[in-house]
Design an enzyme around this catalytic site. Structure first.
Site, short mmCIF file in Angstrom:
data_model
loop_
_atom_site.label_atom_id
_atom_site.label_comp_id
_atom_site.label_asym_id
_atom_site.label_seq_id
_atom_site.Cartn_x
_atom_site.Cartn_y
_atom_site.Cartn_z
N LYS A 10 0.82 -1.21 0.00
CA LYS A 10 0.00 0.00 0.00
C LYS A 10 0.87 1.27 0.00
O LYS A 10 2.06 1.22 0.29
CB LYS A 10 -0.97 -0.06 1.18
N TYR A 50 -12.12 -1.65 -4.52
CA TYR A 50 -12.72 -1.82 -3.19
C TYR A 50 -14.24 -1.68 -3.20
O TYR A 50 -14.84 -1.40 -2.18
CB TYR A 50 -12.09 -0.84 -2.20
N ASN A 113 -2.40 -0.05 6.68
CA ASN A 113 -1.90 -1.32 7.21
C ASN A 113 -0.95 -2.04 6.25
O ASN A 113 -0.82 -3.26 6.30
CB ASN A 113 -3.06 -2.20 7.68
N HIS A 116 -2.16 -5.51 1.19
CA HIS A 116 -3.44 -6.18 0.90
C HIS A 116 -3.18 -7.66 0.63
O HIS A 116 -2.16 -8.01 0.06
CB HIS A 116 -4.07 -5.55 -0.34
N GLU A 127 -9.12 -10.21 -8.57
CA GLU A 127 -8.17 -9.12 -8.30
C GLU A 127 -6.94 -9.23 -9.20
O GLU A 127 -6.41 -8.21 -9.68
CB GLU A 127 -7.78 -9.13 -6.82
#
Ligand code: UDP
Ligand code: MG
Length: 138
Positions: A10, A50, A113, A116, A127
């Site tokens: 991320k 998302y 965080n 993913h 994905e």
């Protein structure tokens, strides 16, 4: 059990120079890199990725965050890839992530965080196809 999963390092983890350290852990855990690229998602593409979280209160913030600067996306291969990778990255909230997990070491908050990981074989394929064409996989 499927043998591929999809991951993204991320924005904040890429910006802070942790991409290589995170991929070291991924390869040490036995995952093979099938596809890999650095991309800057538009807000529209991040929102589409998302989409499942569209009704959640954190959706707008998540889309802004994931489109603020580049990510590194990859398809990874290993037996039992989805579940083993979720174990390797740890809980969504880094406060709950176990010692030795990627989120424990690199995440800065519940939102930021670091990484993913797909949550099912079906979503891993969706994905992976969202980010990579067949001729980008080896
Ligand atoms: N997220 C957030 N607040 C929350 C839950 C999730 O900002 O209360 C963000 C966080 O970056 C998380 C992502 O939304 O990784 C997707 O949420 P999900 O529940 O799918 O967690 P994951 O599968 O990434 O562990
Ligand atoms: Mg998820």
């Amino acid at each position: 059990m499927g043998n591929i999963t999809f991951t993204m390092i991320k924005p904040e983890a890429v910006a802070s120079g942790n991409t290589g350290a995170i991929f070291s852990k991924i390869e040490e855990a036995g995952f093979r890199i099938v596809a890999l690229k650095k991309i800057h998602l538009s807000a529209e593409r991040a929102g589409e990725f998302y989409e499942v979280h569209k009704e959640r209160p954190f959706y707008g913030e998540l889309v802004d965050y994931m489109s603020e600067s580049p990510i590194v996306a990859a398809i990874l291969e290993k037996d039992n890839a989805v579940l083993d990778f979720r174990t390797l990255i740890g809980a969504t909230n880094p406060e709950d992530a176990l010692e030795g997990t990627i989120r424990k070491e690199f995440a800065t908050s519940l939102a930021m965080n670091a990484i993913h990981g797909s949550d099912s074989d079906e979503n891993a394929n969706i994905e992976a196809e969202f980010h990579f064409s067949a001729n980008e996989r080896f």
